[in-house]
Design an enzyme around this catalytic site. Structure first.
Site, PDB file in Angstrom:
ATOM      1  N   SER A 231     -11.100 -37.010 -30.370  1.00  0.00           N
ATOM      2  CA  SER A 231     -11.536 -37.952 -31.407  1.00  0.00           C
ATOM      3  C   SER A 231     -10.381 -38.688 -32.083  1.00  0.00           C
ATOM      4  O   SER A 231     -10.402 -38.912 -33.300  1.00  0.00           O
ATOM      5  CB  SER A 231     -12.410 -37.242 -32.447  1.00  0.00           C
ATOM      6  OG  SER A 231     -13.557 -36.705 -31.827  1.00  0.00           O
TER       7      SER A 231
ATOM      8  N   HIS B  51      -9.610 -31.291 -17.417  1.00  0.00           N
ATOM      9  CA  HIS B  51     -10.332 -31.776 -18.595  1.00  0.00           C
ATOM     10  C   HIS B  51     -11.447 -30.798 -18.947  1.00  0.00           C
ATOM     11  O   HIS B  51     -12.075 -30.215 -18.076  1.00  0.00           O
ATOM     12  CB  HIS B  51     -10.898 -33.175 -18.321  1.00  0.00           C
ATOM     13  CG  HIS B  51     -11.392 -33.823 -19.571  1.00  0.00           C
ATOM     14  ND1 HIS B  51     -12.631 -33.547 -20.100  1.00  0.00           N
ATOM     15  CD2 HIS B  51     -10.806 -34.696 -20.427  1.00  0.00           C
ATOM     16  CE1 HIS B  51     -12.783 -34.236 -21.220  1.00  0.00           C
ATOM     17  NE2 HIS B  51     -11.691 -34.942 -21.434  1.00  0.00           N
TER      18      HIS B  51
ATOM     19  N   GLU C 162      -6.244 -30.429 -25.878  1.00  0.00           N
ATOM     20  CA  GLU C 162      -7.509 -31.006 -26.319  1.00  0.00           C
ATOM     21  C   GLU C 162      -8.443 -29.897 -26.795  1.00  0.00           C
ATOM     22  O   GLU C 162      -9.155 -29.295 -25.989  1.00  0.00           O
ATOM     23  CB  GLU C 162      -8.173 -31.752 -25.163  1.00  0.00           C
ATOM     24  CG  GLU C 162      -7.365 -32.901 -24.632  1.00  0.00           C
ATOM     25  CD  GLU C 162      -8.274 -33.934 -23.987  1.00  0.00           C
ATOM     26  OE1 GLU C 162      -8.329 -35.037 -24.514  1.00  0.00           O
ATOM     27  OE2 GLU C 162      -8.943 -33.610 -22.998  1.00  0.00           O
TER      28      GLU C 162
ATOM     29  N   GLY D 117     -15.083 -35.844 -28.370  1.00  0.00           N
ATOM     30  CA  GLY D 117     -16.330 -36.592 -28.430  1.00  0.00           C
ATOM     31  C   GLY D 117     -17.227 -36.193 -29.595  1.00  0.00           C
ATOM     32  O   GLY D 117     -18.395 -36.581 -29.643  1.00  0.00           O
TER      33      GLY D 117
ATOM     34  N   GLY E 201     -10.668 -40.640 -25.389  1.00  0.00           N
ATOM     35  CA  GLY E 201     -11.943 -40.824 -24.705  1.00  0.00           C
ATOM     36  C   GLY E 201     -12.674 -42.041 -25.252  1.00  0.00           C
ATOM     37  O   GLY E 201     -12.406 -43.175 -24.863  1.00  0.00           O
ATOM     38  N   GLY E 202     -13.583 -41.807 -26.194  1.00  0.00           N
ATOM     39  CA  GLY E 202     -14.459 -42.866 -26.712  1.00  0.00           C
ATOM     40  C   GLY E 202     -13.720 -44.139 -27.115  1.00  0.00           C
ATOM     41  O   GLY E 202     -14.135 -45.253 -26.746  1.00  0.00           O
TER      42      GLY E 202
ATOM     43  N   ASN F  65      -9.144 -42.069 -21.095  1.00  0.00           N
ATOM     44  CA  ASN F  65     -10.036 -41.431 -20.125  1.00  0.00           C
ATOM     45  C   ASN F  65     -11.410 -42.068 -20.275  1.00  0.00           C
ATOM     46  O   ASN F  65     -12.118 -41.805 -21.248  1.00  0.00           O
ATOM     47  CB  ASN F  65     -10.092 -39.924 -20.428  1.00  0.00           C
ATOM     48  CG  ASN F  65     -11.123 -39.215 -19.579  1.00  0.00           C
ATOM     49  OD1 ASN F  65     -11.593 -39.740 -18.571  1.00  0.00           O
ATOM     50  ND2 ASN F  65     -11.485 -38.009 -19.991  1.00  0.00           N
ATOM     51  N   TRP F  66     -11.779 -42.889 -19.286  1.00  0.00           N
ATOM     52  CA  TRP F  66     -13.045 -43.624 -19.395  1.00  0.00           C
ATOM     53  C   TRP F  66     -14.251 -42.743 -19.051  1.00  0.00           C
ATOM     54  O   TRP F  66     -15.373 -43.166 -19.227  1.00  0.00           O
ATOM     55  CB  TRP F  66     -13.024 -44.840 -18.477  1.00  0.00           C
ATOM     56  CG  TRP F  66     -12.087 -45.932 -18.906  1.00  0.00           C
ATOM     57  CD1 TRP F  66     -11.156 -45.892 -19.928  1.00  0.00           C
ATOM     58  CD2 TRP F  66     -11.994 -47.253 -18.346  1.00  0.00           C
ATOM     59  NE1 TRP F  66     -10.492 -47.090 -20.018  1.00  0.00           N
ATOM     60  CE2 TRP F  66     -10.984 -47.946 -19.052  1.00  0.00           C
ATOM     61  CE3 TRP F  66     -12.657 -47.916 -17.311  1.00  0.00           C
ATOM     62  CZ2 TRP F  66     -10.640 -49.261 -18.757  1.00  0.00           C
ATOM     63  CZ3 TRP F  66     -12.314 -49.227 -17.003  1.00  0.00           C
ATOM     64  CH2 TRP F  66     -11.314 -49.896 -17.734  1.00  0.00           C
ATOM     65  N   LYS F  67     -14.011 -41.583 -18.501  1.00  0.00           N
ATOM     66  CA  LYS F  67     -15.092 -40.676 -18.083  1.00  0.00           C
ATOM     67  C   LYS F  67     -16.084 -41.432 -17.182  1.00  0.00           C
ATOM     68  O   LYS F  67     -15.671 -42.322 -16.462  1.00  0.00           O
ATOM     69  CB  LYS F  67     -15.777 -40.074 -19.308  1.00  0.00           C
ATOM     70  CG  LYS F  67     -14.786 -39.566 -20.355  1.00  0.00           C
ATOM     71  CD  LYS F  67     -15.427 -38.707 -21.380  1.00  0.00           C
ATOM     72  CE  LYS F  67     -14.403 -38.345 -22.443  1.00  0.00           C
ATOM     73  NZ  LYS F  67     -14.810 -37.293 -23.333  1.00  0.00           N
TER      74      LYS F  67
ATOM     75  N   GLU G  83     -14.384 -31.159 -19.813  1.00  0.00           N
ATOM     76  CA  GLU G  83     -15.702 -31.423 -19.204  1.00  0.00           C
ATOM     77  C   GLU G  83     -15.734 -30.937 -17.764  1.00  0.00           C
ATOM     78  O   GLU G  83     -16.772 -30.486 -17.279  1.00  0.00           O
ATOM     79  CB  GLU G  83     -16.026 -32.929 -19.317  1.00  0.00           C
ATOM     80  CG  GLU G  83     -16.364 -33.305 -20.751  1.00  0.00           C
ATOM     81  CD  GLU G  83     -15.969 -34.702 -21.168  1.00  0.00           C
ATOM     82  OE1 GLU G  83     -15.756 -35.565 -20.292  1.00  0.00           O
ATOM     83  OE2 GLU G  83     -15.870 -34.934 -22.390  1.00  0.00           O
TER      84      GLU G  83
HETATM   85  C1  PEP Z   1     -11.260 -36.864 -23.939  1.00  0.00           C
HETATM   86  O1  PEP Z   1     -12.222 -37.095 -23.258  1.00  0.00           O
HETATM   87  O2  PEP Z   1     -10.240 -36.403 -23.399  1.00  0.00           O
HETATM   88  C2  PEP Z   1     -11.328 -37.130 -25.375  1.00  0.00           C
HETATM   89  C3  PEP Z   1     -10.314 -36.751 -26.134  1.00  0.00           C
HETATM   90  O3  PEP Z   1     -12.434 -37.757 -25.845  1.00  0.00           O
HETATM   91  P1  PEP Z   1     -12.655 -38.357 -27.334  1.00  0.00           P
HETATM   92  O4  PEP Z   1     -11.431 -39.159 -27.673  1.00  0.00           O
HETATM   93  O5  PEP Z   1     -13.883 -39.201 -27.230  1.00  0.00           O
HETATM   94  O6  PEP Z   1     -12.825 -37.188 -28.248  1.00  0.00           O
END
Ligand code: PEP
Length: 249
Positions: free
Chosen positions: A212, A94, A166, A172, A233-234, A9-11, A96
């Site tokens: 993470s 998600h 999640e 994040g 994500g990251g 997920n590039w957000k 966010e």
């Molecule tokens: C996400 O955005 O779904 C996520 C899991 O982010 P991260 O891996 O950065 O925690």
């Protein structure tokens, strides 16, 4: 069918040229054929990403969509629009979107319905907040998120749904649920589905963990019996890191 999946997920990251650069790097990587790989760039770059990865084994998916087919919804994108450029899968729910855009279970149920009505696949995200876990309410929260958004569906609809647990406190933040915490919740999710729809459906659900996930912890998390992969994500913003996770099964 239960499937190993890693989705990036590039957000709201990567403009057009950064998208092209990252895709060029991703195309040089290799993965096992029994792992499905997805990336979710922003709306503006979906078409370019789709074109660039057309012949590849990386699926380009959307991060969100609106529930309506079309109409006066300024700034929104419909399932039909995504389908028209070849996008088959959408991430919904998600944390966010829930936290910053007030997406609640009722709205998400409408989005899920719209995606399925357009023959799209849904990666449905949910998870508890830190206060829920501290209070010991994580299972109740997760159960209600799943029930409220998905339990109006016929069993047959679940072949087009992938679940992504999640925990909000792990997204994040650099803080990961322990592999045991992930396993316990994934088992609970599978049982929740089995109780409603029967064991075969629960056993066949693909359930991803997100929060993470990094090259250093992916192998242990993915080794858990009820964890079928990750929503990343990251670490999805770097091709080597992302593929170290993809290849951690
Ligand atoms: C996400 O955005 O779904 C996520 C899991 O982010 P991260 O891996 O950065 O925690």
């Amino acid at each position: 069918m239960r499937q190993n999946i890693v989705a990036g997920n590039w957000k709201m990251n990567n403009d057009l040229s950064q998208t092209e650069t990252l895709i060029t790097a991703l195309k040089k990587q290799k993965h096992r054929s029994d792992v499905e790989v997805m990336i979710a760039p922003s709306f503006t770059n979906l078409w370019n990403a789709f074109e660039a990865l057309r012949q590849s084994d990386i699926e380009v998916v959307a991060q969100n969509m609106h529930f309506a087919e079309n109409g006066a919804y300024t700034g929104e994108v419909s399932a039909a629009m995504l389908k028209s450029i070849g996008i088959q899968t959408v991430i919904l729910g998600h944390s966010e979107r829930r936290a910053y855009f007030n997406e609640d279970d009722a709205l998400l149920a409408k989005k899920v319905d719209a995606a399925l009505a357009n023959d799209m696949r849904v990666v449905f995200c949910f998870g508890e907040e830190l206060a829920d876990r501290k209070a010991g309410n994580e299972e109740a929260v997760v159960e209600s998120q799943i029930k409220n958004a998905l339990f109006h569906l016929e069993a047959s609809a679940f072949k087009n749904i992938v679940l992504a647990y999640e925990p909000v406190w792990a997204i994040g933040t650099g803080e990961t649920a322990s592999p045991e915490q992930a396993q316990d919740m994934h088992k609970f999710i599978r049982e929740t589905l089995s109780n409603k729809y029967g064991k075969a459906l629960g056993d066949n659900m693909s359930i991803l963990y997100g929060g993470s996930v990094k090259p250093a912890n992916a192998k242990e998390i993915f080794s858990k019996p009820d964890v079928d992969g990750g929503l990343i994500g990251g670490a999805a913003l770097n091709a080597a890191d992302f593929y170290a996770i993809v290849n951690a099964f």
